[in-house]
Every structure is written in C-alpha cells, then in structure tokens.
Design an enzyme around this catalytic site. Structure first.
Site, mmCIF file in Angstrom:
data_model
loop_
_atom_site.group_PDB
_atom_site.id
_atom_site.type_symbol
_atom_site.label_atom_id
_atom_site.label_comp_id
_atom_site.label_asym_id
_atom_site.label_seq_id
_atom_site.Cartn_x
_atom_site.Cartn_y
_atom_site.Cartn_z
ATOM 1 N N THR A 52 81.317 -15.531 44.693
ATOM 2 C CA THR A 52 80.980 -14.950 43.391
ATOM 3 C C THR A 52 80.267 -16.026 42.582
ATOM 4 O O THR A 52 80.553 -17.215 42.723
ATOM 5 C CB THR A 52 82.216 -14.528 42.570
ATOM 6 O OG1 THR A 52 82.831 -15.700 42.070
ATOM 7 C CG2 THR A 52 83.199 -13.749 43.376
ATOM 8 N N GLU A 81 85.853 -9.924 44.570
ATOM 9 C CA GLU A 81 87.223 -10.126 45.053
ATOM 10 C C GLU A 81 87.885 -8.820 45.508
ATOM 11 O O GLU A 81 88.951 -8.826 46.110
ATOM 12 C CB GLU A 81 88.100 -10.729 43.925
ATOM 13 C CG GLU A 81 87.764 -12.141 43.499
ATOM 14 C CD GLU A 81 86.624 -12.222 42.475
ATOM 15 O OE1 GLU A 81 85.787 -11.296 42.409
ATOM 16 O OE2 GLU A 81 86.575 -13.215 41.737
ATOM 17 N N LYS A 102 85.852 -13.183 19.124
ATOM 18 C CA LYS A 102 87.031 -13.324 18.280
ATOM 19 C C LYS A 102 86.582 -13.590 16.855
ATOM 20 O O LYS A 102 86.076 -14.670 16.542
ATOM 21 C CB LYS A 102 87.908 -14.468 18.784
ATOM 22 C CG LYS A 102 89.200 -14.577 18.008
ATOM 23 C CD LYS A 102 90.283 -15.224 18.817
ATOM 24 C CE LYS A 102 91.617 -14.715 18.315
ATOM 25 N NZ LYS A 102 92.758 -15.401 18.802
ATOM 26 N N TRP A 142 89.663 -8.925 17.684
ATOM 27 C CA TRP A 142 88.724 -8.899 18.806
ATOM 28 C C TRP A 142 87.631 -7.863 18.579
ATOM 29 O O TRP A 142 87.898 -6.752 18.134
ATOM 30 C CB TRP A 142 89.449 -8.553 20.103
ATOM 31 C CG TRP A 142 90.451 -9.583 20.507
ATOM 32 C CD1 TRP A 142 91.811 -9.462 20.452
ATOM 33 C CD2 TRP A 142 90.195 -10.872 21.042
ATOM 34 N NE1 TRP A 142 92.405 -10.599 20.922
ATOM 35 C CE2 TRP A 142 91.440 -11.489 21.287
ATOM 36 C CE3 TRP A 142 89.028 -11.584 21.334
ATOM 37 C CZ2 TRP A 142 91.548 -12.775 21.809
ATOM 38 C CZ3 TRP A 142 89.142 -12.856 21.869
ATOM 39 C CH2 TRP A 142 90.393 -13.447 22.097
HETATM 40 P P1 ADP Z 1 79.818 -11.933 39.125
HETATM 41 O O1 ADP Z 1 81.141 -12.526 38.699
HETATM 42 O O2 ADP Z 1 78.907 -12.859 39.794
HETATM 43 O O3 ADP Z 1 79.173 -11.079 38.079
HETATM 44 P P2 ADP Z 1 80.964 -9.670 40.456
HETATM 45 O O4 ADP Z 1 79.988 -8.637 40.811
HETATM 46 O O5 ADP Z 1 82.075 -9.907 41.366
HETATM 47 O O6 ADP Z 1 80.171 -10.978 40.319
HETATM 48 O O7 ADP Z 1 81.481 -9.354 39.011
HETATM 49 C C1 ADP Z 1 82.633 -8.636 38.772
HETATM 50 C C2 ADP Z 1 82.768 -8.406 37.313
HETATM 51 O O8 ADP Z 1 81.740 -7.532 36.849
HETATM 52 C C3 ADP Z 1 84.044 -7.740 36.908
HETATM 53 O O9 ADP Z 1 85.100 -8.664 36.797
HETATM 54 C C4 ADP Z 1 83.671 -7.125 35.562
HETATM 55 O O10 ADP Z 1 83.750 -8.067 34.516
HETATM 56 C C5 ADP Z 1 82.224 -6.770 35.760
HETATM 57 N N1 ADP Z 1 82.085 -5.331 36.074
HETATM 58 C C6 ADP Z 1 81.981 -4.754 37.281
HETATM 59 N N2 ADP Z 1 81.843 -3.423 37.168
HETATM 60 C C7 ADP Z 1 81.871 -3.133 35.852
HETATM 61 C C8 ADP Z 1 81.795 -1.937 35.083
HETATM 62 N N3 ADP Z 1 81.636 -0.751 35.646
HETATM 63 N N4 ADP Z 1 81.893 -2.047 33.752
HETATM 64 C C9 ADP Z 1 82.042 -3.249 33.149
HETATM 65 N N5 ADP Z 1 82.114 -4.406 33.812
HETATM 66 C C10 ADP Z 1 82.038 -4.358 35.149
#
Ligand code: ADP
Length: 538
Positions: free
Chosen positions: A181, A326, A434, A439
């Site tokens: 990631t 993950e 914040k 929030w």
């Molecule tokens: P990176 O960390 O490189 O962006 P990932 O694709 O694994 O790689 O990212 C996962 C993250 O993307 C999640 O933890 C979340 O914060 C965000 N995410 C994934 N899908 C959604 C969604 N439908 N809406 C909002 N956030 C999302």
C-alpha cells in the site's frame, strides 16, 4: 467434508475447461488483441514452466511492473500456479519506493512493460535481489535496455511447456500474491495474500448482493492490476469465465468510453477520479454506454452528485464499494435492502452513496475511546475488520503491531453506522479536520462541492489555525466551460444551506488540477503542504 485446498491455479483451470472459447480482450502498445481462455491457459502454463527453468522456486516473489493487459493476467496465474508469489508493483510510485518495495519483497525476477523500461533502468543498480528482467513487448526483437539479464516474454513462452501442471500439493494458506500500500508517510507496507484468501474473495465478488460478477458479464477493470489486484476482478472473472477487457497503457477517459461502447462492457471498476473523467467525456462526446449494468466505484468516497449524474443523465447504475489493500480488497458494498426500494429517490441515493453493508464472510466493529459505538448514524469510531480475506500483518514490518491488534485490522478509517448496519465513512483518521475541538468531515464537504454543476473536482483539507487549531480549505477545479464564470461566493452559497456555519471552508481556492496519488486519489498531503501557510484568521 473433503479438505480440498483452495488454490489460485484452479481458478484458471475452470476457465480452460468450461469456457475455452470465451475471450480476454487486451489493449497493448500495438493495439487491441483477442485471446481465448484456451490460449490464455496454454500461454500461462508455458510461462509457469519458463519460471521454473529460470530457477524460480516455491515461495519466491515474482515482481510485475505493468499495465492491465493479457500478459499481466497470465503472470497472475503462472506465478501462484507454480507455487511462487505474484508481486504487483505500483508503476506510479517514486523511484525510491519502487527500490524499497522490490528489495523488501526480495523479488527474484521482474516482468516489465516495454514502455516502462526507463522507470526501472533508473533504479536498476539498487535492485539487489533481481536475477532476471523479463520484457513484455509485442515486437519480435527485445528493445534496447540497460537492464541485465533481460529476456523476451514471448521468447520464453515459445520455449515453454503448454501442458505444465499447476501445483496441487500446496497449502492453501501459502502466499500467492503480494501488494504494497502507498503509505502516506514512510515506506510502503506489504500485504501478502494467501491462495485461500484470494479464492474466498473471488466467491465474494460473485455474490448477487455484492458485485454479482458472472459469466455473462463483460468486465473492464480500469483499476490497475497493481492496485489491490485490480480489486480481485482478474481472479474472479477468470474463474467465472467472464469476458475481460484490459485497457492497457496510458488510457484516457475517451479510450474507456470507446472500449465500453465497442466491447459492450457490462461491469467496470475504478476510483472516483476515473469516473469524474468519464462523466466529463460523456458530457462532451456521444457514446453508447447502454451495455453497462454497473460502474463499481471505490478507493475514495464516491461523490453523491456524480452518482446522481451517471444514473439520471446516462442511466448507468452505480455501485459504491469500500475496501483496502489489506482487505483483498472488497469489504462493503452499498445496495438497497429489498424493503428500501420504495423510498423516495433522494433517500435512496443517500443510502447508496454511503459505503454500504459488510460483505458476507467478514466481521466488523466500530470503536471509539468509549468502546463500540451506537448504530445511530451519528456516533463515530474507527472501523475494525476481520475475516478470511483480511490480512493479519504487514510483511516483515514493525508497523504491524499498530494496525493489527487482538485479531482485528484497525483500518484507520472513521465511520458511523446507521440502524440498518450501513457504514458511512466520515474520513480517514488523518484527513479529519479538527476545528475548535469538533470534527469536520472533509468527505462531506467534498460531496457537497462536487454536486455543483460547475465543479469538476474538489478536495478539502485542514490548514493550521491559531484560534481553532485547524480549519477547512476547499480546493476546486472547475469544468472547462465554467472557468472564470463562477466565483467563490456562488459555490459557498450553494453548499452553505447543507452545513452548520462553522463547517464551511474558510476559503475556496481554484486550481487547474488537484494533485493525485499513485492510484488516482486526491493527494491531500500535497495540498496540506501547499496550503499550510494559507492561514485565514477570522
Ligand atoms: P492507499 O492507502 O494507497 O490509498 P488503498 O487502496 O488500500 O491504498 O486505500 C484504502 C483506503 O481508501 C481506505 O482505508 C479508505 O480510507 C479509502 N477508501 C476505499 N474505498 C473507499 C470508499 N468507498 N469511500 C471512502 N474511502 C474509501
């Protein structure tokens, strides 16, 4: 019951056996090519035998540095099929991260696309574990390269064994894949996928209440094969005998629109910025997209206004999903329950623009400092996940102990849950704003901004503030016809009725483009750096 191991090789075997005539349509540098699953099967077996001849053993990591195309699909099955581990590398990462990833995973061989050679040539001397580079080109000759030793993909295939047997005696918990990631700070973190996890995740992709991927689909993963396995689509689609359309190098919204029309794509998947681009393309051109039964959108929050535009203007159903590298990645999908389909349009859209319901097979908890939150759509907490396709550690990484605790993955995502169990992501922990001890959700503000007809993209970030600690600033890209015709006040007036006054951004900054991460998400870190001195003291 029989204790039969779930293996990735068996997914392709099914396509070879039952769907030999179905097709994989692949765009490469020289154009669009078509392969039957019978051909893909034979080519994959040839490749697996070639890997063996190159000295690859079970458990060895096989790196890929490539776009979405048929050869990448073949490696997806050849590496785990012969017991090795498919390691997809994000081609858009900075050189030092590519070096870190290849060395940390100790990749033995690296498959690389011809047009991406310069990116690897730049770092070749720092790649300590690579024994061979395998170059993917449509040409008969290998292109000029300083990578050594370099082999031709097609040459290796021509010398390979089309009858090669995929390993059967492998532990289903053995590693089959790996993906890093893009950590926002520090080095990327590696996630290892087991054979079992990938197969179970593929079942999940085929459930009617998730993406309902099936044999009758023509699927187009726009999401890169180096980003969480293109959300598992290549594995599941192959297993189900689904026609696959792989868009290849340097695609544009126009190319995606053309592929949808020409290949009669029924299901496609990608991050919101891809769909914002497609929407813009549909607004300016004329395409037949009537074959689409769903656009799957995840990776960042899908703006409500965008969902509405696709569905009302273009009659393209939209499916909002959530997941992480993950989580293999599918974790939640937003669909209406049967008794919600008589709600009014806006209420239905409200539900569907949330991240949705947990996919069967997984467990979740949302916790705040006080313990598990109430399912009232109001209380917020961090989302925790567990299940057979959720990672339980980062590969050889100290940071595992922060993210994986007591049998749960701490996602770092802040969510509310409503009475129906539907998750709404408020923000990533690090992106929440914040202000004066309260929030503010950047996601909610972005959603509202992107619902304005003049707004192409919007990203809201926190900037430091002397009195309130942090305040939101909105970065907005206007659609071309609206440039210089719409001012800050108009946009502020548009969103103001939807929020308490203290939620509203202190400023709106018009930009030509919002910086993006390597997987096409808004790069908030860069915006925060850029705006950290943009203090607006009210
Ligand atoms: P990176 O960390 O490189 O962006 P990932 O694709 O694994 O790689 O990212 C996962 C993250 O993307 C999640 O933890 C979340 O914060 C965000 N995410 C994934 N899908 C959604 C969604 N439908 N809406 C909002 N956030 C999302």
């Amino acid at each position: 019951m029989m204790n039969v191991p779930l293996t990735v090789g068996s997914l392709l075997e099914r396509a070879e056996k039952f769907f030999p005539k179905k097709q994989v349509i692949s765009r490469t540098l020289s154009g669009v090519q078509r392969f039957s699953y019978k051909e893909i099967g034979q080519r994959t077996r040839r490749l697996a035998s070639a890997l063996e001849k190159l000295g690859i053993n079970r458990g060895d990591r096989v790196g890929t540095f490539a776009w979405n195309h048929h050869r990448h699909l073949e490696i997806y099955f050849a590496a785990p099929g012969m017991g090795a581990v498919l390691h997809t590398i994000n081609i858009r990462l900075a050189s030092e991260h590519v070096t870190y990833i290849v060395n940390h995973a100790e990749d033995k061989v690296l498959f690389v696309d011809e047009d991406l050679l310069p990116l690897l040539e730049r770092v070749k001397d720092s790649l300590s574990s690579i024994k061979a580079f395998i170059i993917m080109t449509d040409k008969d000759e290998l292109p000029e390269t300083s990578l050594t030793p370099a082999y031709s993909y097609e040459q290796l295939l021509s010398e390979g064994d089309p009858e090669f047997e995929f390993v059967k005696d492998i532990d289903e918990n053995a590693p089959a894949g790996m993906c890093y990631t893009s950590a926002t700070t520090g080095n990327p973190k590696g996630v290892v996928y087991s054979h079992r996890g990938i197969v179970l995740h593929s079942y999940a992709m085929g459930m009617v209440d998730t993406t309902a991927l099936s044999e009758s689909d023509v699927c187009l993963p726009v999401v890169p094969m180096f980003h969480a396995n293109a959300w598992g689509m290549p594995f599941a689609a192959t297993w189900f005998g689904t026609t696959q359309v792989l868009p290849g190098p340097q695609f544009t919204p126009k190319l995606i629109a053309e592929l949808i029309e020409q290949e009669k794509v029924t299901l496609t998947a990608g991050v919101p910025t891809i769909w914002l681009g497609l929407l813009n393309e549909l607004e300016n051109g004329s395409y037949d997209t009537s074959s689409l039964r769903a656009i799957v959108c995840g990776g960042s929050a899908a703006p409500r206004g965008m969902i509405k535009a696709f569905e009302t203007k273009y009659k393209i159903p939209f499916l909002h999903a959530y997941g992480m590298t993950e989580t293999t990645p599918l974790a939640t999908v937003s669909r209406l329950k049967s008794y919600q389909t008589s709600l009014n349009e806006e209420d239905m859209l409200d539900i569907r623009s949330k991240q949705g319901l947990l996919v069967p097979g997984l467990e979740m908890k949302v916790v705040s400092a006080e313990g598990e939150i109430k399912w009232d759509g109001n209380e917020m907490g961090e989302l925790l996940l567990r299940g057979p396709w959720i990672a339980d550690e980062y590969y050889n990484d100290e940071r595992s102990k922060d993210a994986f605790r007591d049998g749960w993955l701490y996602t770092g995502d802040v969510a509310t849950v409503d009475e129906e169990g539907v998750i709404k992501l408020v923000d990533r922990t690090k992106d929440l704003i914040k202000s004066g001890g309260e929030w503010i959700s950047s996601v909610d503000l972005e959603n509202a901004l992107m619902a304005h007809e003049a707004v192409f993209e919007a990203s809201v970030v926190a900037v430091p503030h002397a009195q309130w600690q942090e305040r939101p600033i909105a970065c907005v890209v206007l659609k071309a016809p609206y440039k210089d015709k719409v001012d800050k006040q108009e946009i502020m007036d548009f969103i103001a009725p939807q929020f308490a006054k203290w939620w509203l951004p202190d400023d709106i900054i018009f930009m030509e483009e919002i910086p993006k991460t390597s997987v096409g998400k808004f790069l908030k870190r860069a915006l925060r750096d850029q705006l950290k001195d943009h203090l607006v003291q009210n």
